[in-house]
Design a protein around this motif. Sequence first.
Motif, PDB file in Angstrom:
ATOM      1  N   GLN A  37     -13.946  49.872  13.065  1.00  0.00           N
ATOM      2  CA  GLN A  37     -14.202  50.952  14.012  1.00  0.00           C
ATOM      3  C   GLN A  37     -15.620  51.494  13.955  1.00  0.00           C
ATOM      4  O   GLN A  37     -15.996  52.305  14.800  1.00  0.00           O
ATOM      5  N   VAL A  38     -16.406  51.067  12.989  1.00  0.00           N
ATOM      6  CA  VAL A  38     -17.803  51.511  12.925  1.00  0.00           C
ATOM      7  C   VAL A  38     -18.579  50.707  13.968  1.00  0.00           C
ATOM      8  O   VAL A  38     -18.571  49.475  13.937  1.00  0.00           O
ATOM      9  N   PRO A  39     -19.239  51.387  14.911  1.00  0.00           N
ATOM     10  CA  PRO A  39     -19.947  50.661  15.976  1.00  0.00           C
ATOM     11  C   PRO A  39     -21.032  49.740  15.421  1.00  0.00           C
ATOM     12  O   PRO A  39     -21.689  50.054  14.419  1.00  0.00           O
ATOM     13  N   PHE A  42     -24.482  51.262  14.861  1.00  0.00           N
ATOM     14  CA  PHE A  42     -24.699  52.334  13.890  1.00  0.00           C
ATOM     15  C   PHE A  42     -25.586  51.814  12.758  1.00  0.00           C
ATOM     16  O   PHE A  42     -25.264  50.802  12.134  1.00  0.00           O
ATOM     17  N   THR A  46     -21.715  49.251   7.034  1.00  0.00           N
ATOM     18  CA  THR A  46     -20.374  49.592   7.515  1.00  0.00           C
ATOM     19  C   THR A  46     -19.468  50.079   6.391  1.00  0.00           C
ATOM     20  O   THR A  46     -18.757  51.076   6.539  1.00  0.00           O
ATOM     21  N   ILE A  85     -17.714  62.140  14.807  1.00  0.00           N
ATOM     22  CA  ILE A  85     -17.200  60.768  14.863  1.00  0.00           C
ATOM     23  C   ILE A  85     -16.786  60.359  16.281  1.00  0.00           C
ATOM     24  O   ILE A  85     -16.468  59.195  16.517  1.00  0.00           O
ATOM     25  N   GLY A  88     -18.188  57.184  17.850  1.00  0.00           N
ATOM     26  CA  GLY A  88     -17.551  55.958  17.369  1.00  0.00           C
ATOM     27  C   GLY A  88     -16.298  55.625  18.158  1.00  0.00           C
ATOM     28  O   GLY A  88     -16.008  54.456  18.436  1.00  0.00           O
ATOM     29  N   ASN A  89     -15.551  56.660  18.544  1.00  0.00           N
ATOM     30  CA  ASN A  89     -14.363  56.444  19.363  1.00  0.00           C
ATOM     31  C   ASN A  89     -14.749  55.943  20.756  1.00  0.00           C
ATOM     32  O   ASN A  89     -14.078  55.086  21.327  1.00  0.00           O
ATOM     33  N   ALA A  91     -17.469  54.243  21.390  1.00  0.00           N
ATOM     34  CA  ALA A  91     -17.908  52.857  21.187  1.00  0.00           C
ATOM     35  C   ALA A  91     -16.714  51.924  21.065  1.00  0.00           C
ATOM     36  O   ALA A  91     -16.744  50.802  21.582  1.00  0.00           O
ATOM     37  N   GLN A  92     -15.654  52.356  20.392  1.00  0.00           N
ATOM     38  CA  GLN A  92     -14.467  51.513  20.258  1.00  0.00           C
ATOM     39  C   GLN A  92     -13.897  51.205  21.639  1.00  0.00           C
ATOM     40  O   GLN A  92     -13.488  50.077  21.912  1.00  0.00           O
TER      41      GLN A  92
END
Length: 131
Positions: A37-39, A42, A46, A85, A88-89, A91-92
């Motif tokens: 889940q880490v873009p 970023f 990770t 965060i 990140g969501n 990006a997911q």
Amino acid sequence: MSSHEKSQNLTRLALGAFMTYAGVSHLTTNRKEFRAQVPDWFPANTDLVVLGSGVAEIALGAGLLTLPKHRKVTGTALAAFYTAIFPGNIAQYAERTDGFGLNTDGKRLARLFGQPLLIGAALWAAGIPKR
């Protein structure tokens, strides 16, 4: 204690337990899922991001559970964490990354609408707004 205060206290305890569990799972059983889940964009390792966010979640959860007199600080900090965060969501969703059963665009989109609810719950747990 009023029903308003009872509701905020229950929310504080529920979020505290949830965040403590989530943080521990970052460090143990769900580490692979969280890494996914880490873009990609970023700019950090990770695994370090997952470990660091896990430690932060444990601290926030434990703070909510054990420091009720400081709930305004811990709840507000959790709301800030949920806000931090959120990219990140997004990006997911945008990158169509699967994780934690979020394996369709609809499920990933629904999660985006859930994040503001978590932010609101954290503020509610903080005692905001006051009655």
